[in-house]
Design a protein around this motif. Structure first.
Motif, PDB file in Angstrom:
ATOM      1  N   VAL A 229       0.945  -0.883  -0.395  1.00 20.82           N
ATOM      2  CA  VAL A 229      -0.050   0.065  -0.091  1.00 20.82           C
ATOM      3  C   VAL A 229       1.211   0.588   0.328  1.00 20.82           C
ATOM      4  CG1 VAL A 229      -1.863  -0.915   0.992  1.00 20.82           C
ATOM      5  CG2 VAL A 229      -0.141  -0.306   2.264  1.00 20.82           C
ATOM      6  N   PHE A 230       2.202   1.225   0.839  1.00 23.65           N
ATOM      7  CA  PHE A 230       2.813   2.190   0.669  1.00 23.65           C
ATOM      8  C   PHE A 230       3.470   2.887  -0.778  1.00 23.65           C
ATOM      9  CE2 PHE A 230       7.390   4.677   0.925  1.00 23.65           C
ATOM     10  CZ  PHE A 230       6.126   5.190   2.376  1.00 23.65           C
ATOM     11  N   ASP A 231       3.419   1.800  -1.536  1.00 29.28           N
ATOM     12  CA  ASP A 231       4.164   2.177  -2.155  1.00 29.28           C
ATOM     13  C   ASP A 231       3.097   2.720  -3.550  1.00 29.28           C
ATOM     14  OD1 ASP A 231       6.943   2.421  -2.362  1.00 29.28           O
ATOM     15  OD2 ASP A 231       7.248  -0.558  -3.307  1.00 29.28           O
ATOM     16  N   ALA A 232       2.156   2.135  -3.426  1.00 25.30           N
ATOM     17  CA  ALA A 232       1.118   2.420  -4.280  1.00 25.30           C
ATOM     18  C   ALA A 232       0.854   3.419  -4.035  1.00 25.30           C
ATOM     19  CB  ALA A 232       0.129   1.844  -3.626  1.00 25.30           C
ATOM     20  N   VAL A 233       0.612   4.122  -2.790  1.00 26.65           N
ATOM     21  CA  VAL A 233       0.130   5.575  -2.994  1.00 26.65           C
ATOM     22  C   VAL A 233       1.750   6.548  -3.457  1.00 26.65           C
ATOM     23  CG1 VAL A 233       0.034   7.433  -1.204  1.00 26.65           C
ATOM     24  CG2 VAL A 233      -1.387   4.786  -1.279  1.00 26.65           C
ATOM     25  N   ALA A 234       2.192   5.861  -2.668  1.00 25.53           N
ATOM     26  CA  ALA A 234       3.701   6.853  -3.371  1.00 25.53           C
ATOM     27  C   ALA A 234       3.809   7.122  -4.827  1.00 25.53           C
ATOM     28  CB  ALA A 234       5.120   6.610  -3.105  1.00 25.53           C
ATOM     29  N   GLU A 235       2.695   6.330  -5.745  1.00 23.83           N
ATOM     30  CA  GLU A 235       3.333   6.428  -6.954  1.00 23.83           C
ATOM     31  C   GLU A 235       1.805   6.729  -7.583  1.00 23.83           C
ATOM     32  OE1 GLU A 235       5.971   6.067  -8.973  1.00 23.83           O
ATOM     33  OE2 GLU A 235       7.849   5.353  -7.057  1.00 23.83           O
ATOM     34  N   GLY A 236       0.761   7.296  -6.292  1.00 28.33           N
ATOM     35  CA  GLY A 236      -0.371   7.559  -6.971  1.00 28.33           C
ATOM     36  C   GLY A 236      -1.314   6.242  -7.942  1.00 28.33           C
ATOM     37  N   ILE A 237      -0.674   4.982  -7.835  1.00 27.79           N
ATOM     38  CA  ILE A 237      -1.568   4.588  -7.757  1.00 27.79           C
ATOM     39  C   ILE A 237      -3.148   4.215  -6.763  1.00 27.79           C
ATOM     40  CG2 ILE A 237      -2.127   1.240  -7.794  1.00 27.79           C
ATOM     41  CD1 ILE A 237       0.118   2.936 -10.036  1.00 27.79           C
ATOM     42  N   ALA A 238      -2.933   4.458  -5.791  1.00 18.49           N
ATOM     43  CA  ALA A 238      -3.986   4.659  -4.873  1.00 18.49           C
ATOM     44  C   ALA A 238      -3.867   5.827  -4.514  1.00 18.49           C
ATOM     45  CB  ALA A 238      -3.946   3.602  -3.656  1.00 18.49           C
ATOM     46  N   ASP A 239      -4.836   6.456  -3.874  1.00 18.35           N
ATOM     47  CA  ASP A 239      -4.475   7.647  -3.314  1.00 18.35           C
ATOM     48  C   ASP A 239      -3.804   8.341  -1.155  1.00 18.35           C
ATOM     49  OD1 ASP A 239      -5.938   9.599  -5.887  1.00 18.35           O
ATOM     50  OD2 ASP A 239      -7.588   8.007  -5.011  1.00 18.35           O
ATOM     51  N   MET A 240      -4.519   7.475  -0.846  1.00 18.52           N
ATOM     52  CA  MET A 240      -4.185   7.102   0.351  1.00 18.52           C
ATOM     53  C   MET A 240      -4.317   5.440   0.776  1.00 18.52           C
ATOM     54  SD  MET A 240      -7.860   9.090   1.906  1.00 18.52           S
ATOM     55  CE  MET A 240      -8.159  10.898   1.574  1.00 18.52           C
ATOM     56  N   TYR A 241      -3.544   4.979   1.720  1.00 17.70           N
ATOM     57  CA  TYR A 241      -3.456   3.886   2.801  1.00 17.70           C
ATOM     58  C   TYR A 241      -3.589   4.090   3.818  1.00 17.70           C
ATOM     59  CZ  TYR A 241       1.359   4.940   4.070  1.00 17.70           C
ATOM     60  OH  TYR A 241       2.459   5.582   5.412  1.00 17.70           O
ATOM     61  N   HIS A 242      -4.625   2.940   4.939  1.00 19.69           N
ATOM     62  CA  HIS A 242      -4.274   3.077   6.261  1.00 19.69           C
ATOM     63  C   HIS A 242      -3.566   1.969   7.018  1.00 19.69           C
ATOM     64  CE1 HIS A 242      -7.480   1.365   9.531  1.00 19.69           C
ATOM     65  NE2 HIS A 242      -6.114   1.662  10.409  1.00 19.69           N
ATOM     66  N   SER A 243      -2.962   1.693   7.793  1.00 23.58           N
ATOM     67  CA  SER A 243      -1.682   0.813   7.709  1.00 23.58           C
ATOM     68  C   SER A 243      -1.036   1.138   8.682  1.00 23.58           C
ATOM     69  CB  SER A 243      -0.132   0.606   6.552  1.00 23.58           C
ATOM     70  OG  SER A 243       0.044  -0.792   6.393  1.00 23.58           O
ATOM     71  N   ALA A 244       0.312   0.853   9.303  1.00 22.55           N
ATOM     72  CA  ALA A 244       1.043   0.981  10.460  1.00 22.55           C
ATOM     73  C   ALA A 244       2.473   0.811   9.689  1.00 22.55           C
ATOM     74  CB  ALA A 244       1.280  -0.698  11.275  1.00 22.55           C
ATOM     75  N   GLU A 245       2.717   1.767   9.900  1.00 18.58           N
ATOM     76  CA  GLU A 245       4.401   2.261   9.670  1.00 18.58           C
ATOM     77  C   GLU A 245       5.488   1.865   9.969  1.00 18.58           C
ATOM     78  OE1 GLU A 245       4.554   5.977   7.717  1.00 18.58           O
ATOM     79  OE2 GLU A 245       2.631   4.246   7.898  1.00 18.58           O
ATOM     80  N   VAL A 246       5.348   0.769  10.812  1.00 18.58           N
ATOM     81  CA  VAL A 246       6.733  -0.018  11.208  1.00 18.58           C
ATOM     82  C   VAL A 246       6.928  -1.129  10.264  1.00 18.58           C
ATOM     83  CG1 VAL A 246       4.767  -2.349  11.465  1.00 18.58           C
ATOM     84  CG2 VAL A 246       7.109  -2.701  12.597  1.00 18.58           C
TER      85      VAL A 246
END
Length: 359
Positions: A76-93
């Motif tokens: 999800v992190f890469d998806a949002v960083a690259e604009g594949i998705a707009d937001m993620y809900h996750s854990a930074e670990v």
């Protein structure tokens, strides 16, 4: 999945499903939110989506994709960083391979509790450091809830000494996993949806995920009998909302305010929701499913604590920026301990004294 492979696969997914980031139709901005959690984790996202829709008079809408629907849990992190998705809900670990500093914005063994995390982030300089770090990855981060002190995990056998951890195959994330490795365990990081199958197949001997509510929903009680506390490794698990920074910069001031306010409201309500859900789910596990609740004894906790301090220091001194984060975090921890000793801890000890009160 390697970054290049992920981007190619994600681009194909977007092309195939005609998803764009963000989609704007008839004046309505539709934002895609991807989460690292299975579909059973719904409260935060549903609340956030409702707050956004209501506050924007329907001009902004959130569509949530659970792990595996658009991208996998750890993508999800890469998806949002690259604009594949707009937001993620996750854990930074989960982004520790990008920078070890990310761990301090999720949870640290024997670190800050949920209210301490919020205080550090909102008033102790934590948010500014998090913004600086995440900007390097095209992300604007927000706190998005906190589960509080998690449980210490599910085990097939009783854990009576540090020797019991040698050779144990266990699911433990982040610095908590580093502690387990130093005790001789083999640590495997799996997405939440894969924990129970791995336990049942024998690929894992033990695992932690969250707390009684989510553990019950996922069926962990069907895979192991011994449920340990306290979750020394996870005293204040801060979930995160990450937004594509280019999108964030493109939003109007009022749209940014709506999102920021909705995220802050979600943080507050999720924290209360988790306390309520956990205290109600634990008796179900114990009384209806025969789970054996166990406390890590003090000798084990001392061993965990000593190693945790060593791990946190090593991670915290990985590089100059992470050292800045570590020093800010540890200074806040020291100051808070002094106050908590004469406030929350003193009050809870007093509340546990033997006197009649609730009939």
């Amino acid at each position: 999945m390697k970054r290049r492979t992920f981007l190619a696969a994600a681009s194909s997914t977007v092309a195939a499903s005609t998803l764009s980031a963000p989609a704007i139709s008839q004046g309505i901005r539709e934002l895609k939110l991807v989460q690292s959690w299975p579909a059973s984790v719904t409260y935060a996202n549903a609340l956030f989506a409702r707050l956004i829709a209501e506050s924007s008079d329907g001009r902004m809408k959130i569509k949530t994709y659970s792990a595996g629907e658009l991208v996998d849990a750890f993508e999800v992190f890469d998806a949002v960083a690259e604009g594949i998705a707009d937001m993620y809900h996750s854990a930074e670990v989960y982004w520790r391979d990008r920078s070890p500093a990310f761990e301090f914005f999720n949870t640290v063994p024997f670190g800050l509790t949920s209210i301490e995390v919020s205080a550090w982030m909102q008033h102790g300089g934590g948010q500014e450091l998090w913004d600086e770090l995440s900007a390097n990855f095209n992300i604007k981060p927000f706190l998005f809830g906190n589960t509080g002190v998690q449980m210490g995990g599910w085990y097939r056998k009783e854990m009576k000494s540090v020797e019991e951890f040698k050779g144990l195959r266990i699911r433990y994330p982040g610095m908590g996993g580093d502690v387990m490795r130093r005790l001789g365990a083999t640590v495997v990081l799996l997405p939440p949806s894969e924990i129970v199958p791995a336990m049942k197949s024998g690929a894992l001997d033990a695992a932690e995920w969250s707390g009684p509510n989510y553990d019950l929903a996922s069926g962990l009680h069907t895979a192991a009998s011994y449920y340990y506390y306290p979750g020394f490794h996870d005293p204040g698990n801060a979930n995160s909302l990450g937004i594509n920074r280019e999108l964030w910069n493109d939003l109007s001031a009022s749209e940014r305010s709506i999102i920021a306010t909705a995220a802050e409201t979600t943080l507050s309500r999720v924290t209360g929701y988790e306390l309520n859900a956990r205290m109600r789910a634990l008796p179900v596990l114990l009384k209806e499913h025969g789970v054996q609740l166990r406390k890590f004894d003090d000798d084990l906790l001392r061993a965990f604590g000593k190693i945790s301090g060593e791990v946190a220091a090593e991670v915290g001194n990985s590089d100059p920026f992470t050292r800045r984060v570590y020093e800010s975090y540890m200074n806040f921890r020291r100051l808070s301990r002094e106050w908590v000793d004469i406030s929350e801890r003193a009050y809870l000890n007093a509340r546990d004294l033997d006197f009649p009160y609730d009939g």
